[in-house]
Design a protein around this motif. Structure first.
Motif, mmCIF file in Angstrom:
data_model
loop_
_atom_site.group_PDB
_atom_site.id
_atom_site.type_symbol
_atom_site.label_atom_id
_atom_site.label_comp_id
_atom_site.label_asym_id
_atom_site.label_seq_id
_atom_site.Cartn_x
_atom_site.Cartn_y
_atom_site.Cartn_z
ATOM 1 N N ALA A 60 3.113 2.687 4.102
ATOM 2 C CA ALA A 60 4.313 1.844 4.019
ATOM 3 C C ALA A 60 5.555 2.699 3.831
ATOM 4 N N SER B 194 -3.266 -0.822 -4.797
ATOM 5 C CA SER B 194 -2.875 -0.161 -3.538
ATOM 6 C C SER B 194 -4.002 -0.221 -2.500
ATOM 7 N N LEU C 221 -2.627 -4.021 -1.342
ATOM 8 C CA LEU C 221 -1.199 -4.345 -1.222
ATOM 9 C C LEU C 221 -0.492 -3.222 -0.478
ATOM 10 N N VAL C 222 0.009 -3.521 0.712
ATOM 11 C CA VAL C 222 0.737 -2.522 1.492
ATOM 12 C C VAL C 222 2.143 -2.352 0.928
ATOM 13 N N GLY C 223 2.838 -3.474 0.740
ATOM 14 C CA GLY C 223 4.195 -3.414 0.219
ATOM 15 C C GLY C 223 4.898 -4.738 0.378
ATOM 16 N N SER C 224 6.188 -4.727 0.088
ATOM 17 C CA SER C 224 6.976 -5.948 0.197
ATOM 18 C C SER C 224 8.383 -5.618 0.675
ATOM 19 N N LEU C 225 8.866 -6.417 1.612
ATOM 20 C CA LEU C 225 10.256 -6.326 2.024
ATOM 21 C C LEU C 225 11.049 -7.302 1.169
ATOM 22 N N MET D 228 4.032 -4.805 9.032
ATOM 23 C CA MET D 228 3.934 -3.559 8.276
ATOM 24 C C MET D 228 2.535 -2.956 8.392
ATOM 25 N N VAL E 268 9.533 -2.286 -1.043
ATOM 26 C CA VAL E 268 8.392 -2.021 -1.916
ATOM 27 C C VAL E 268 7.328 -1.353 -1.053
ATOM 28 N N THR E 269 7.255 -0.032 -1.172
ATOM 29 C CA THR E 269 6.341 0.759 -0.336
ATOM 30 C C THR E 269 5.192 1.202 -1.217
ATOM 31 N N TYR E 270 4.152 0.356 -1.253
ATOM 32 C CA TYR E 270 3.106 0.589 -2.242
ATOM 33 C C TYR E 270 2.088 1.621 -1.755
ATOM 34 N N THR E 271 1.951 1.758 -0.438
ATOM 35 C CA THR E 271 1.011 2.745 0.113
ATOM 36 C C THR E 271 1.803 3.843 0.823
#
Lengths: 413, 413
Positions: free
Chosen positions: A312, B298, B301-305, B345, A306-309
């Motif tokens: 990322a 955004s 929230l950077v993201g999620s693995l 991250m 999940v690469t929201y930026t």
């Protein structure tokens, strides 16, 4: 035959709880070939319940009443049922013994108010409720047969299926209601109005078949029902109409009846012996969350980046900053690269989605979404313009990225 | 004062559509200090609607009728409203002109059946509906004032708020209904029965205040309402009770009224100038999906693995295979390592969650969930035993991993 429901409970009249029991019953009545004529919701007041039941006894042929069978002082339905029928309440010994036994086996103290639940209108048929304390009972008054059920949805559903529906079906058959067969075809990627347009000739081509539509965002469901002289004839007619509808709607139909999109996509991957990994941007993890709703999803879902930026996307998926700068994070090229990165997690298929879910637009309008699939033999990608608000765009985009697996394996299955 | 609703539409009696308009109105009636006495749902049959309206006119003081105001032949409500009141239908010229203008401005052809929507019972008050074609109208018959609204939820909601509620509030004030003030406190991490236990003394300590509970999985909501002689007194009483309830429930309260969990957690991160990255296993992306429901996510929230398999935990988050083998993928140590990898991250906070959502258990029972937070100054982690089925465990786990940010910043805010 006139069929009604009556639901009691103050909580249903304050907006705190929505009555779903009557819809549950209504759906089954409809599948059985009839239709509910009226549903009433009233509060926990004795005079109100008695008045409503008197009307029900005089008006309906078959009715279901739910709620108000508990042990507390605001549970008034059994007494109201008796008053409206001008009979006394009587202690039903077998039920009392069953309740005492139930309490004993669970080590719960039996207090005097629990005896209330064994008090039944004289002459009523008592039906055991293995899923709770209060029994179901059936009052016959004039031409009306009225089933009284607890309002707890789980108990209501179980008793509805196992005790109410057989009684209703028998009454309908006696009354000459033609047997009905029902099928729901679940579609994705086609608007309700387009389904309507596609299948518009079905009722003419198959006399006795009718159609209805229902949207459960982002799915659109087509309901087919067939009536004929016998159950077998209705099933055969339904099968013909279903084949015709599937022919018209093609791959937009992903499943039927109890199928879920998550399980259908998962089942396809399992059948192909394939695994999948995702890279998600605008959906924020929703696509992986939907795919993992189905138990055992770890057999085919590796994971999701999940690469929201933009940062990322570079850090997690190795997308070059200059590509992001040149093409934009929401673009065909970046989405294709993300799908490759996803497959690089060690999966048979890599899926990716980027887009603008809104409410604010980026360099492209709200609803612009790119999806891509990467496999060893080939890649696929599409640009979509999705309608609706942020939640709707995200759900549509999550389905769209997963739906690529169905497209990829079409013909191969 | 007796208040009722009547909803018409075959689709409400087949289980295809659930009536939500009446619950929308019921909630507002309740907030205004009164309570709905009855809701009836009936089909599109003229005799049925006329009979139900006659009863309504004779029984209710104030009522809302929804549905059946469209242009097609199964839209029968306006004519039934006239018949039940023994008045004729009349063409309402200003409405006809408005509808013609609406069609012209949208380049839609005006067909004769659209004239139907301008036919109103004689003597009724006509209220413009800027959100759709059919106007609202109000029939006064005997002591009853009955508002007729389109059944389309969006139009119903808008007209309910802007036109129906002011009329109802005026009628209630004239009738001497005491003003009411209402607040919903939204909680996470505490069972409904425990909220009940905590706040049990509130109604005694604050006479005029009542409490109610509502579960919207995984949130539990406490509803407080206060009645007093004036609106200002009711607001003051509510404020006292709210302060007391917040004191008893502490940090379990994450917001009030229209607040969402996603926006509350996001707002906290924004206020702290912090960013967050996640590593999710059993939730499959759901935690990031929830956090990204809020527009502008955004920014924090950077993201999620989403590492759904052990191999993905190694590949994406660098968890050593021998650690996974020794401790198990669902374990305190692995979760702490995942939180570190998430922070790696490039986020202020790293959050991680692992667990068994079921239905099949792993090396630990279903519902076992670990959450962890990693920050520059310290780490936090917890083992939870969550109740319910797969969906419930996943939703509870997603909230639990995000809720760590509230715990981390408590006091710092």
């Amino acid at each position: 035959m006139r069929i009604e429901t009556l639901c009691t409970g103050d909580e249903l009249l304050t907006g705190v709880t929505v009555d779903t029991n009557s819809a549950y019953f209504a759906e089954r009545v409809f599948a059985a070939g009839a239709m509910l004529d009226r549903n009433e919701v009233i509060g926990d007041r004795m005079d109100e319940i008695v008045e409503a039941l008197r009307s029900l006894y005089s008006r309906a042929d078959f009715a279901v009443v739910s709620g108000g069978l508990g042990p507390t002082s605001d549970d008034l339905t059994a007494e109201a049922a008796a008053r409206a029928a001008d009979v006394p309440l009587e202690l039903h010994e077998p039920t009392l013994n069953r309740i005492r036994e139930r309490f004993r086996s669970r080590n719960i103290e039996f207090t005097p108010n629990n005896e209330r639940q064994a008090r039944i209108p004289r002459g009523a048929e008592v039906v055991d409720n293995p899923w709770g304390t209060a029994p179901m009972f059936v009052v016959t008054s004039g031409r009306a047969r009225v089933c009284f059920l607890p309002g707890v949805p789980r108990e209501f559903h179980k008793l509805c299926d196992s005790e109410v529906m057989p009684r209703l079906r028998a009454a309908l058959e006696k009354g000459g209601t033609p047997p009905r067969a029902v099928r729901t075809l679940k579609c994705f990627g086609i608007a309700e109005s387009h389904i309507d347009h596609q299948v518009r000739d079905i009722p003419q081509r198959f006399p006795g078949v009718r159609v209805a539509f229902r949207t459960t965002l982002p799915e659109n469901h087509l309901k087919l029902w067939a009536e004929a002289g016998t159950r077998e004839a209705a099933e055969a007619l339904l099968a013909q109409a279903e084949t015709a509808a599937r022919g018209l709607l093609g791959s937009r139909v992903f499943g039927a009846d109890e199928d879920t999109f998550s399980a259908v996509v998962g089942g396809l991957l399992r059948k192909q012996g394939a695994t999948v990994a995702l890279a998600e941007s605008c959906t924020g993890g929703l696509a992986a969350a939907i795919l993992s709703e189905t138990p055992g999803a770890s057999d085919y879902l590796v994971g999701s980046l999940v690469t929201y930026t933009p940062a990322a996307k570079t850090k997690l998926a190795g997308i070059a900053p200059d590509l992001l700068g040149r093409e934009g994070p929401v673009s065909e090229t970046v989405t294709i690269e993300l799908a490759r990165a996803a497959r690089g997690m060690g999966a048979t298929l890599g899926l990716a989605v980027t887009g603008y879910a809104g409410p604010e637009a980026g360099t492209l309008p709200v609803g612009t979404v790119f999806v891509a699939l990467d496999a060893a033999d080939r890649g696929m990608n599409r640009r979509l313009q999705l309608p609706g608000d942020r939640e709707q765009v995200r759900r549509l985009a999550a389905y769209a990225v997963l739906d690529q697996t169905r497209t990829y394996y079409r013909g191969a299955a």
